[in-house]
Scaffold this active site. Structure first.
Site, PDB file in Angstrom:
ATOM      1  N   ARG A  59       0.843  -1.196   0.000  1.00  0.00           N
ATOM      2  CA  ARG A  59       0.000   0.000   0.000  1.00  0.00           C
ATOM      3  C   ARG A  59       0.873   1.238   0.000  1.00  0.00           C
ATOM      4  NH1 ARG A  59      -2.409   1.081   4.560  1.00  0.00           N
ATOM      5  NH2 ARG A  59      -3.874   2.505   3.590  1.00  0.00           N
ATOM      6  N   LYS A 118       4.337  -7.314  12.120  1.00  0.00           N
ATOM      7  CA  LYS A 118       3.558  -7.534  10.899  1.00  0.00           C
ATOM      8  C   LYS A 118       3.821  -8.925  10.322  1.00  0.00           C
ATOM      9  CE  LYS A 118       2.555  -5.445   6.405  1.00  0.00           C
ATOM     10  NZ  LYS A 118       2.339  -4.178   5.714  1.00  0.00           N
ATOM     11  N   ARG A 250      -0.202   4.494  13.130  1.00  0.00           N
ATOM     12  CA  ARG A 250       0.638   3.592  13.931  1.00  0.00           C
ATOM     13  C   ARG A 250       0.307   3.791  15.399  1.00  0.00           C
ATOM     14  NH1 ARG A 250       4.913   6.874  15.621  1.00  0.00           N
ATOM     15  NH2 ARG A 250       5.065   8.769  14.392  1.00  0.00           N
TER      16      ARG A 250
HETATM   17  C1  BTN Z   1       1.078  -3.987   2.289  1.00  0.00           C
HETATM   18  O1  BTN Z   1       1.523  -4.519   3.309  1.00  0.00           O
HETATM   19  O2  BTN Z   1       1.144  -2.756   2.116  1.00  0.00           O
HETATM   20  C2  BTN Z   1       0.436  -4.851   1.247  1.00  0.00           C
HETATM   21  C3  BTN Z   1       1.357  -5.938   0.752  1.00  0.00           C
HETATM   22  C4  BTN Z   1       0.713  -6.783  -0.332  1.00  0.00           C
HETATM   23  C5  BTN Z   1       1.681  -7.780  -0.922  1.00  0.00           C
HETATM   24  C6  BTN Z   1       1.036  -8.728  -1.889  1.00  0.00           C
HETATM   25  S1  BTN Z   1       2.131 -10.022  -2.379  1.00  0.00           S
HETATM   26  C7  BTN Z   1       1.015 -10.507  -3.653  1.00  0.00           C
HETATM   27  C8  BTN Z   1       0.492  -9.233  -4.275  1.00  0.00           C
HETATM   28  N1  BTN Z   1       1.399  -8.738  -5.283  1.00  0.00           N
HETATM   29  C9  BTN Z   1       1.951  -7.565  -4.937  1.00  0.00           C
HETATM   30  O3  BTN Z   1       2.780  -6.930  -5.621  1.00  0.00           O
HETATM   31  N2  BTN Z   1       1.478  -7.167  -3.758  1.00  0.00           N
HETATM   32  C10 BTN Z   1       0.533  -8.116  -3.197  1.00  0.00           C
END
Ligand code: BTN
Length: 253
Positions: A59, A118, A250
């Protein structure tokens, strides 16, 4: 991963006509790949998993880094037409947390946490079809979960991993465990919206009653989420409903 692909297909195909499962040894990002396909007109329901992503995305424009074999990275793409899209990514978080372990909590809007660290993240994107308001959009729900515990780099605490909760955890077994409830949750969201998930989010809300700091500089105490999935924060200026996808939050030190 190939046995897992078959098991996922068998469990999900009866719910989603035309569903397929694909596993790639390597791709830039499973979300990027499904968004590319959607823009090229491929909008069937599919689950795309990658053994390794070279440009995983999180994100707020952040990167999602993972090494081959140390995490589960996949995206589910499907047409969806809910009356209201708000809260979709929170509903996904609820479904994944419930499928994983009773100790998995949700840090608004949709990070998966365990023991104060996390464990995984969710990135939801949509592409439009021709059609006006209320027409289906193609939703790409990307999920990354750390499976193998990583060593700290000496400066930071390592992120959590599913292997801390179940020593026998593998990416393949995790995918088989979460994909069917994830699809069922997306279908429930399409029919009933976020209200079907609000109490379940509440039960796993990591921030509830905690002091929080928002990336827009304000701070206050988190009081759960609204029926549209906005974070309710009691600040000096009264109760604020934080719904912007651009805001990060946070726990205050
Ligand atoms: C976050 O923590 O901000 C979201 C992370 C999301 C990661 C997943 S891995 C599969 C899919 N492909 C990506 O490039 N991102 C999501």
């Amino acid at each position: 991963m190939h046995g897992a692909a078959e098991a996922v297909w068998e469990a999900v195909a009866p719910l989603l006509p035309g569903f397929s499962v694909e596993v790639l040894p390597e791709v830039d990002s499973t979300n990027t790949e499904l968004m590319r396909r959607a823009r090229a007109g491929q909008a069937q329901p599919i689950l795309l998993a990658a053994e390794h992503q070279t440009a995983g995305r999180g994100r707020l424009g952040r990167a999602w880094a993972s090494g081959p074999g140390d995490s589960l990275t996949f995206s589910l793409g499907l047409p969806l037409a809910p009356a209201d899209w708000s809260g979709l990514s929170l509903a996904v978080g609820v479904a994944v947390a419930e499928a994983l372990h009773p100790r998995v909590q949700l840090k608004w809007p949709n990070d998966l946490w365990v023991d104060g660290r996390k464990l995984g993240g969710i990135l939801v994107e949509t592409a439009s079809f021709a059609g006006g308001a209320g027409a289906p959009r193609y939703a790409v729900v990307g999920i990354g979960i750390n499976i193998v515990p990583r060593a700290g780099d000496g400066l930071s605490t390592p992120p959590a991993a599913l292997g801390d909760l179940w020593p026998e955890a593998t990416a393949a077994a995790t995918l088989v465990r979460i994909a069917p409830p994830l699809v069922a949750a997306l279908q429930a969201f399409e029919r009933f919206g976020f209200s079907a998930f609000q109490a379940r989010f509440d039960a796993r809300d990591l921030l509830r009653d905690r002091a929080v700091t928002l990336s827009d500089g304000s701070s206050g105490t988190a009081h759960g989420v609204s029926e549209t999935g906005a974070l309710l924060v009691h600040t000096g200026a009264g109760m604020q409903a934080v719904s912007s996808a651009e805001v990060s939050v946070r726990p205050a030190a």
